[in-house]
Design a protein around this motif. Sequence first.
Motif, PDB file in Angstrom:
ATOM      1  N   PRO A  62     -10.971  13.744   1.215  1.00 24.92           N
ATOM      2  CA  PRO A  62     -10.370  14.164   2.490  1.00 24.92           C
ATOM      3  C   PRO A  62     -11.060  15.356   3.129  1.00 24.92           C
ATOM      4  CG  PRO A  62      -8.664  13.646   0.900  1.00 24.92           C
ATOM      5  CD  PRO A  62      -9.955  13.621   0.151  1.00 24.92           C
ATOM      6  N   PRO A 150      -8.954   9.805   4.359  1.00 23.41           N
ATOM      7  CA  PRO A 150      -7.717  10.369   4.919  1.00 23.41           C
ATOM      8  C   PRO A 150      -7.110  11.395   3.966  1.00 23.41           C
ATOM      9  CG  PRO A 150      -7.727   7.964   5.028  1.00 23.41           C
ATOM     10  CD  PRO A 150      -8.868   8.356   4.142  1.00 23.41           C
ATOM     11  N   ALA A 151      -6.246  12.222   4.496  1.00 21.82           N
ATOM     12  CA  ALA A 151      -5.578  13.233   3.684  1.00 21.82           C
ATOM     13  C   ALA A 151      -4.767  12.573   2.577  1.00 21.82           C
ATOM     14  CB  ALA A 151      -4.678  14.098   4.563  1.00 21.82           C
ATOM     15  N   HIS A 153      -2.095  11.196   0.323  1.00 25.19           N
ATOM     16  CA  HIS A 153      -0.731  10.709   0.545  1.00 25.19           C
ATOM     17  C   HIS A 153      -0.373  10.566   2.024  1.00 25.19           C
ATOM     18  CE1 HIS A 153      -0.387  11.323  -3.688  1.00 25.19           C
ATOM     19  NE2 HIS A 153      -0.255  12.648  -3.634  1.00 25.19           N
ATOM     20  N   SER A 154      -1.329  10.750   2.932  1.00 22.41           N
ATOM     21  CA  SER A 154      -1.015  10.604   4.361  1.00 22.41           C
ATOM     22  C   SER A 154      -0.795   9.137   4.712  1.00 22.41           C
ATOM     23  CB  SER A 154      -2.153  11.177   5.208  1.00 22.41           C
ATOM     24  OG  SER A 154      -3.355  10.443   4.995  1.00 22.41           O
ATOM     25  N   GLN A 155      -0.096   8.912   5.803  1.00 23.21           N
ATOM     26  CA  GLN A 155       0.148   7.554   6.264  1.00 23.21           C
ATOM     27  C   GLN A 155      -1.154   6.968   6.814  1.00 23.21           C
ATOM     28  OE1 GLN A 155       2.776   5.583   6.055  1.00 23.21           O
ATOM     29  NE2 GLN A 155       1.844   3.896   7.204  1.00 23.21           N
ATOM     30  N   GLY A 309      -5.500   7.976   1.537  1.00 24.35           N
ATOM     31  CA  GLY A 309      -4.133   8.152   1.998  1.00 24.35           C
ATOM     32  C   GLY A 309      -3.162   7.408   1.094  1.00 24.35           C
ATOM     33  N   ASN A 310      -2.132   6.830   1.719  1.00 24.49           N
ATOM     34  CA  ASN A 310      -1.148   6.060   0.955  1.00 24.49           C
ATOM     35  C   ASN A 310      -1.433   4.566   0.972  1.00 24.49           C
ATOM     36  OD1 ASN A 310      -0.506   5.342   3.566  1.00 24.49           O
ATOM     37  ND2 ASN A 310       1.698   5.727   3.367  1.00 24.49           N
TER      38      ASN A 310
END
Length: 537
Positions: A62, A150-151, A153-155, A309-310
Motif C-alpha cells: 500500500p 490498496p490500503a 483492509h480497505s474496500q 485491500g479486502n
Amino acid sequence: MNDANQLGKTNRRDFLKNAGKGIGLAIGVSIANSLPVNTASAAPKYLKYPFTLGVASGDPLPDGVVLWTRLAPDPLNGGGMPSHPFPVQWEVALDEEFKKVVKRGTEVSKPQLGHSVHVEVNKLKPATWYYYRFKAGKELSPVGRTKTAPALHSQVDEIAFAFASCQNWPTGYYTAYQHMAKDDLDLVIHLGDYIYEGRHNSSGVRPIDQDFPEIYTIDDYRNRYALYKLDSDLQAAHANFPWLVTLDDHEVDNNWAGEVPQDPQKQSKEDFLKRRAIAFQAYYEHMPLRRTSYPNGNSMQLYRRLAFGNLVEFNMLDTRQYRDDQADGDGWGPPTPESMEPSRTMLGEEQERWLLNGLSASKTKWNVLAQQVFFARRDYGLGPDAERYGMDSWDGYPAARQRILNHITEMNLTNTVVLTGDVHSSWANEVKADFDDENSKNVAVEFVGTSITSGGDGSDVRPDTEQILQENPHIKFFSNRRGYVRCKLTQQKWQTDYLTVPYVTRPGAPIETAASFIVEEGKPTLKKVNESAAVPV
C-alpha cells in the motif's frame, strides 16, 4: 546477432514501438537534466547505453513498490560494466513527463550482483499509479509505470491481473506479452520458467548465429537472462505493470526437487547446491524482488503473501525448494507406496503451516494460491482400471494436497483459487474435497495457464483430449494454444479469460478469447461464459 551496443539501440527503438498505453521512452536534454547530477558519481562519459534490459517493478504494497533495472551495456557478454560500484539515480512521479516528482534518490549497482538495482520505494499513496525511471551517467532508462496496492483492509470493488509462465526463448516469439502490455491490468503474476537453462541453438525459430550451451556459472545465467530480457515485448509488459514473481524448475535445472537435480548421476549434491546458489542469485539479480528475498547461499525466501485491500490475498508459493524428491523416478504411472507416503511434502513443513495459517486468518474475499505445478488430480490413464499420474505434480504428493484440501473443508473456505503454470497448456478445474469420491463437493477452483512460447504453436486440442476430459469430469476446459490468462475480480464474482494466439513461431499473431469462466462468491464451481458474452480483448 548485432553487437551489444546495437542491441541496446534496437531495444530502445522497439520499446517505443511496442510498449502499451501511456508508456514511452523519456529522452531529451530538458528531461535528462531534470534528474540531479550526482557530483560524487565520477560517471564516465564513455558509458554505452546501459539500460538494454529495460525496467521493472514488483511486490506492490500500500505504501511502496520495488523498482528494478540492471546496467548491461554489453548484455550478452557478462553485462560489460566495470568491476566497481556505479551510482544509479531514480525518480518516481505522478505523471509521465516527471513534472510531479514525488520521490527520488540514488542507488548503487554492485558488480557482485551483476550491477542490478533494487529500489524499495516507500511512503507512497495506496492504489495509485506512478511513473519511474533511472539515470546512469548521462543515459536515461525507459519510463516504467507501476501501481501501489490498496490500503490494508480497505474496500476494494475490483481488480484485474494477468498470469503467465514458461517462455522458452528459442521456441517462439513473445507476442502474448505484446498484447498483455496493452491490456487493462493492475498487475501481472509470473509462475515460473522465466528462462530455460538448457542448450539454445540455431534450430529454434528465433534467428541466432551462435549456440548457447546449458548454463552453470553466474556469467552463464546472467547472459541467459539478458537474452530473454532483450525482448521488447517482455520489456513492455514489465514496464506497464508491477509483477509478482516466483520461480519453477528451469530457472535452476529441469524438474529439480529440493537438493536433488534432474540428473544426480551427472551432478553431485554438492555441485548441484552450488549451481542452485548461483541460479538463485541470478534470479534475484533480474527480478523486482525485495531484500527479504535476497538469497542466503543456496536458499531463497520466495513464499510470501500480498493483500489487495479486502478483495484478494495472494499466497505466492515455492513448490521446488522444499519438496521431497519425485516418486518412482519422476515419471508417469499409477500410485505407489512411495508416492502415497503420508509424510511426503511439496511445500515443506514450515511453508505448509504458513499457508494454512494464512488461509485461516485471511480477511479478504478471495484467497489465491499462486504456484507452479498441476494441483487438481489429472488421470492420464484411459479406462476405468487404468491410472497414470505425473509424479512432478501434486498427484505425486497426494497426501500433501489432501492436507490442504482438508483444511479448506474444515475451515469452510469457499473462495479459494489456485493459479498454476508449468504444463504449457490451459486447463480449468474444479477442486474436490476428496478426489477419490467423484460426488465429493467442490472446495476450490484451479486455473492452469498455458505457456508464452514453450511447446511451439500448439493446437486447440490433442488426440486424447476428449478421453482425458471424460476420465476427469472435474476438468472443464482444455486448450493447447499459447498465450496468457486474465482474471477480473469483484466482491461478487471472479472471471477468468483464457487469451490465446494461433502461432508463436513467427511474430505478429492476433489474440482471442478461447474461453471464459465465472466463479460466483461462495460457490467454487466453474460456469462457462457464452461466446457472445466473453469479454473482448
